[in-house]
Design a protein around this motif. Structure first.
Motif, short mmCIF file in Angstrom:
data_model
loop_
_atom_site.label_atom_id
_atom_site.label_comp_id
_atom_site.label_asym_id
_atom_site.label_seq_id
_atom_site.Cartn_x
_atom_site.Cartn_y
_atom_site.Cartn_z
N ALA A 23 -13.42 -17.91 -11.68
CA ALA A 23 -12.93 -18.67 -13.11
C ALA A 23 -13.10 -20.17 -12.81
O ALA A 23 -13.11 -20.85 -11.60
N GLU A 24 -13.59 -20.92 -14.00
CA GLU A 24 -13.70 -22.12 -14.24
C GLU A 24 -12.71 -22.94 -14.57
O GLU A 24 -11.95 -22.61 -15.59
N PHE A 25 -12.51 -24.12 -14.09
CA PHE A 25 -11.65 -25.05 -14.75
C PHE A 25 -12.04 -26.63 -14.54
O PHE A 25 -13.06 -26.94 -13.63
N VAL A 26 -11.41 -27.58 -15.18
CA VAL A 26 -11.76 -28.92 -15.29
C VAL A 26 -10.57 -29.47 -14.53
O VAL A 26 -9.44 -29.26 -14.70
N ILE A 27 -10.82 -30.48 -13.71
CA ILE A 27 -9.83 -31.66 -13.22
C ILE A 27 -9.96 -32.81 -13.94
O ILE A 27 -11.20 -33.24 -14.26
N THR A 28 -8.88 -33.31 -14.40
CA THR A 28 -8.51 -34.45 -15.31
C THR A 28 -7.70 -35.44 -14.90
O THR A 28 -6.78 -35.43 -14.14
N GLU A 29 -8.12 -36.84 -15.41
CA GLU A 29 -7.19 -37.74 -15.10
C GLU A 29 -6.90 -38.40 -16.58
O GLU A 29 -8.02 -38.99 -17.03
N GLY A 30 -6.06 -37.97 -16.97
CA GLY A 30 -5.76 -38.40 -18.61
C GLY A 30 -6.57 -37.62 -19.27
O GLY A 30 -6.57 -36.23 -19.12
N LEU A 31 -7.32 -38.11 -20.36
CA LEU A 31 -8.27 -37.57 -21.10
C LEU A 31 -9.64 -37.33 -20.44
O LEU A 31 -10.45 -36.69 -21.17
N ARG A 32 -9.96 -38.00 -19.33
CA ARG A 32 -11.14 -37.96 -18.70
C ARG A 32 -11.42 -36.83 -17.75
O ARG A 32 -10.53 -36.55 -16.83
N THR A 33 -12.53 -36.14 -17.81
CA THR A 33 -12.59 -35.02 -17.04
C THR A 33 -13.44 -35.94 -15.67
O THR A 33 -14.29 -36.61 -15.97
N VAL A 34 -12.82 -35.59 -14.76
CA VAL A 34 -13.39 -36.07 -13.28
C VAL A 34 -14.09 -34.97 -12.36
O VAL A 34 -14.88 -35.55 -11.81
N ALA A 35 -14.01 -33.69 -12.64
CA ALA A 35 -14.63 -32.69 -11.86
C ALA A 35 -14.40 -31.48 -12.62
O ALA A 35 -13.73 -31.09 -13.40
N ARG A 36 -15.36 -30.44 -12.16
CA ARG A 36 -15.49 -29.20 -12.73
C ARG A 36 -15.37 -28.28 -11.37
O ARG A 36 -15.79 -28.56 -10.29
N ALA A 37 -14.71 -27.37 -11.54
CA ALA A 37 -14.57 -26.26 -10.27
C ALA A 37 -14.61 -24.96 -10.62
O ALA A 37 -14.46 -24.64 -11.72
N GLU A 38 -15.00 -24.13 -9.49
CA GLU A 38 -15.29 -22.66 -9.86
C GLU A 38 -14.41 -22.06 -8.55
O GLU A 38 -14.60 -22.24 -7.27
N VAL A 39 -13.57 -21.06 -9.10
CA VAL A 39 -12.61 -20.28 -7.81
C VAL A 39 -13.83 -19.57 -7.08
O VAL A 39 -14.40 -18.81 -7.69
N ARG A 40 -13.33 -19.54 -5.89
CA ARG A 40 -14.11 -18.99 -4.74
C ARG A 40 -13.67 -17.75 -4.28
O ARG A 40 -14.10 -16.57 -4.14
N GLU A 41 -12.14 -18.09 -4.05
CA GLU A 41 -11.41 -16.86 -3.34
C GLU A 41 -9.89 -17.10 -3.55
O GLU A 41 -9.56 -18.26 -3.74
N LEU A 42 -9.23 -16.06 -3.89
CA LEU A 42 -7.88 -16.10 -4.27
C LEU A 42 -6.96 -15.87 -2.93
O LEU A 42 -7.55 -14.99 -2.04
N PHE A 43 -5.94 -16.28 -2.76
CA PHE A 43 -4.91 -16.02 -1.61
C PHE A 43 -3.79 -15.26 -2.24
O PHE A 43 -3.28 -15.70 -3.33
N PRO A 44 -3.27 -14.24 -1.69
CA PRO A 44 -1.99 -13.52 -2.08
C PRO A 44 -0.84 -14.47 -2.35
O PRO A 44 -0.73 -15.27 -1.66
N PRO A 45 0.07 -14.22 -3.41
CA PRO A 45 1.12 -14.98 -3.46
C PRO A 45 2.22 -14.82 -2.07
O PRO A 45 2.17 -13.93 -1.51
N THR A 46 2.64 -15.97 -1.81
CA THR A 46 3.46 -16.09 -0.52
C THR A 46 4.99 -15.19 -0.98
O THR A 46 5.58 -15.65 -2.19
N GLU A 47 5.67 -14.70 0.08
CA GLU A 47 6.83 -14.06 -0.52
C GLU A 47 8.20 -15.23 -0.33
O GLU A 47 8.10 -16.08 0.61
N PRO A 48 8.86 -15.27 -1.35
CA PRO A 48 9.77 -16.55 -1.35
C PRO A 48 10.93 -16.01 -0.05
O PRO A 48 10.94 -14.82 0.12
N ASP A 49 11.43 -17.08 0.43
CA ASP A 49 12.27 -17.07 1.25
C ASP A 49 13.78 -16.36 0.84
O ASP A 49 14.18 -16.75 -0.38
N VAL A 50 14.32 -15.42 1.51
CA VAL A 50 15.63 -15.10 0.92
C VAL A 50 16.78 -15.27 1.72
O VAL A 50 16.70 -15.35 3.01
#
Length: 117
Positions: free
Chosen positions: A90-117
């Motif tokens: 997945a590709e996304f842009v990182i912005t500061e206000g209206l200005r794009t400052v970086a472009r990123a591509e997801v390399r690896e996903l981590f599983p969601p953490t379990e909420p404390d009960v």
């Protein structure tokens, strides 16, 4: 914030130069950088006028990649809004206000953490 303790993914991040419209001071030096991010739709072309949903993103640089990009841990302040958009490559842009400052591509996903009960 000193450390991103529960990242959602890693991504390859290319910081835009000042000439490309990026940060004048170069890549951030804070341990964890907070900004906004948007996931452009693949159906959107440069001629399309579309309003992108911005999400608050956290970026923690973990290594330099041989191609000049940074490998970074990525987190979001509202993980449930980001999770449906995250997938490997997945590709996304990182912005500061209206200005794009970086472009990123997801390399690896981590599983969601379990909420404390």
């Amino acid at each position: 914030m000193i450390e991103l303790t529960e990242p959602m993914a890693t991504a390859a991040v290319r910081w835009l130069s000042e000439a490309e419209g990026g940060r004048r001071s170069g890549p951030p030096t804070a341990p964890v950088y907070a900004a906004t991010a948007a996931f452009p739709s693949p159906a959107v072309t440069s001629q399309d006028s579309v309003e992108l949903e911005l999400l608050s993103v956290l970026v923690q640089r973990i290594a330099a990649l041989p191609d000049g990009r940074d490998l970074a841990n990525i987190g979001f302040l509202v993980p449930e809004l980001a999770r449906p958009r995250l997938h490997t490559a997945a590709e996304f842009v990182i912005t500061e206000g209206l200005r794009t400052v970086a472009r990123a591509e997801v390399r690896e996903l981590f599983p969601p953490t379990e909420p404390d009960v």
